[in-house]
Scaffold this active site. Structure first.
Site, mmCIF file in Angstrom:
data_model
loop_
_atom_site.group_PDB
_atom_site.id
_atom_site.type_symbol
_atom_site.label_atom_id
_atom_site.label_comp_id
_atom_site.label_asym_id
_atom_site.label_seq_id
_atom_site.Cartn_x
_atom_site.Cartn_y
_atom_site.Cartn_z
ATOM 1 N N ARG A 185 0.814 -1.215 0.000
ATOM 2 C CA ARG A 185 0.000 0.000 0.000
ATOM 3 C C ARG A 185 0.853 1.272 0.000
ATOM 4 O O ARG A 185 0.402 2.320 -0.463
ATOM 5 C CB ARG A 185 -0.934 -0.014 1.210
ATOM 6 C CG ARG A 185 -1.977 -1.118 1.117
ATOM 7 C CD ARG A 185 -2.950 -1.069 2.266
ATOM 8 N NE ARG A 185 -3.975 -2.090 2.138
ATOM 9 C CZ ARG A 185 -4.995 -2.223 2.973
ATOM 10 N NH1 ARG A 185 -5.127 -1.386 3.989
ATOM 11 N NH2 ARG A 185 -5.879 -3.176 2.793
ATOM 12 N N ASP A 215 -15.087 8.954 9.217
ATOM 13 C CA ASP A 215 -13.999 7.995 9.032
ATOM 14 C C ASP A 215 -12.681 8.733 9.244
ATOM 15 O O ASP A 215 -12.620 9.956 9.111
ATOM 16 C CB ASP A 215 -14.042 7.370 7.638
ATOM 17 C CG ASP A 215 -13.316 6.034 7.590
ATOM 18 O OD1 ASP A 215 -13.989 4.989 7.725
ATOM 19 O OD2 ASP A 215 -12.082 6.030 7.442
#
Length: 292
Positions: A50, A161
């Site tokens: 990632r 979030d």
């Protein structure tokens, strides 16, 4: 007889660039401290995968250079948001654990409306780990249909979030076409727009009438307090506590319950048990709790 069994080759011996154990440990400690998310050693390859795209965007030649930039050259302050965006898991689906939405229709909303005793009362619903918005828009679809049937309540939905990247997607409300497969066909017809011209990647968008009922804000659940209303009717916090240590789980749930009005509901994921037995809640369905 000679033992011919092959030993697993260490990650560092495969010819690829990798995070050193020290640098991975520093990143894991940072992410747990900032976001509450555990990154055990088995996640090292996932984290590397990632981060590679982010490293290329910064022009960093390798992981050692990237970590020097973070921890020795003062880059962490401006890079932290991108780092969290890169390593956090954002698994989400429309109508995930669909029985919770059935319980919402059959029990939560009728009980809340009856207890309020107000004409056309406003129900506040919070998707506390909203990811890209699939849960928040599922709630909007279900509540909008129910509102049309009952005509005795209004609703507003908040999605929060820690990842700014997924919040941006939630605000755009654009998704791969295959992602809406769990949405019932009749709801797709009402709430999902398809492009007039098919592109290389088939995408759909939630209709503006529904987008106006959902807002998204940034929130780190590890923060000591949350800058939101304390008369929320329903909080969904599903499939995120499993990434937290036990003490952090209890602290997060305690804070969220503090934002519920008496009689409000907390909905956890089916894979999660209730955290904090001292909380003034009672279980009313699998993974559904009502504040006393």
């Amino acid at each position: 007889m000679r033992n011919l069994a092959l030993k697993a080759r260490p990650i560092e011996d495969d010819g690829e660039d990798h995070l050193s154990a020290l640098d991975f440990g520093r990143i894991a400690t940072l992410i747990e401290g900032e976001a509450g998310i555990k990154l055990p050693p088995g996640k090292r390859l996932m984290v590397e995968g990632r981060l590679r795209k982010r490293m290329r965007a910064l022009g960093q030649a390798d992981f050692a250079s990237y970590c020097d930039f973070l921890f020795k050259q003062g880059g962490l302050e401006r890079e932290l948001t991108h780092l969290i965006n890169a390593v956090t898991t954002n698994k989400t689906d429309f109508f995930r654990e669909a029985e919770h939405f059935d319980y919402l229709v059959d029990h939560m909303v009728p009980n809340l409306v009856a207890s309020r005793g107000e004409r056309n009362c406003l129900l506040k619903v919070w998707s506390a780990a909203s990811s890209t918005g699939a849960e928040a828009y599922t709630l909007a679809m279900v509540l909008n249909d129910l509102q049309a049937q009952r005509n005795d309540f209004r609703f507003a939905i908040l999605g929060t979030d820690i990842s700014t990247a997924v919040l941006a997607q939630g605000r755009r409300a654009v998704y791969p076409a295959e992602m809406i497969a769990p949405v019932p066909p009749e709801m797709q017809g009402r709430y999902v727009m398809h492009p007039r011209r098919a592109g290389a990647r088939r995408e759909v968008r939630i209709v503006p009438e529904l987008r106006r009922l959902v807002r998204f804000n940034h929130l780190n659940l590890m923060d000591g307090s949350y800058p939101f209303d304390r008369d929320v009717d329903i909080v969904f916090l599903r499939n995120v506590l499993i990434y937290f240590e036990k003490a952090d789980q209890e602290a997060v749930v305690t804070r969220l319950v503090g934002h519920l009005r008496p009689g409000g509901y907390l909905v956890l994921g089916h894979s999660e048990s209730m955290i904090g037995t001292s909380l003034a809640v009672r279980q009313v369905a699998p993974a559904v709790f009502q504040k006393l």
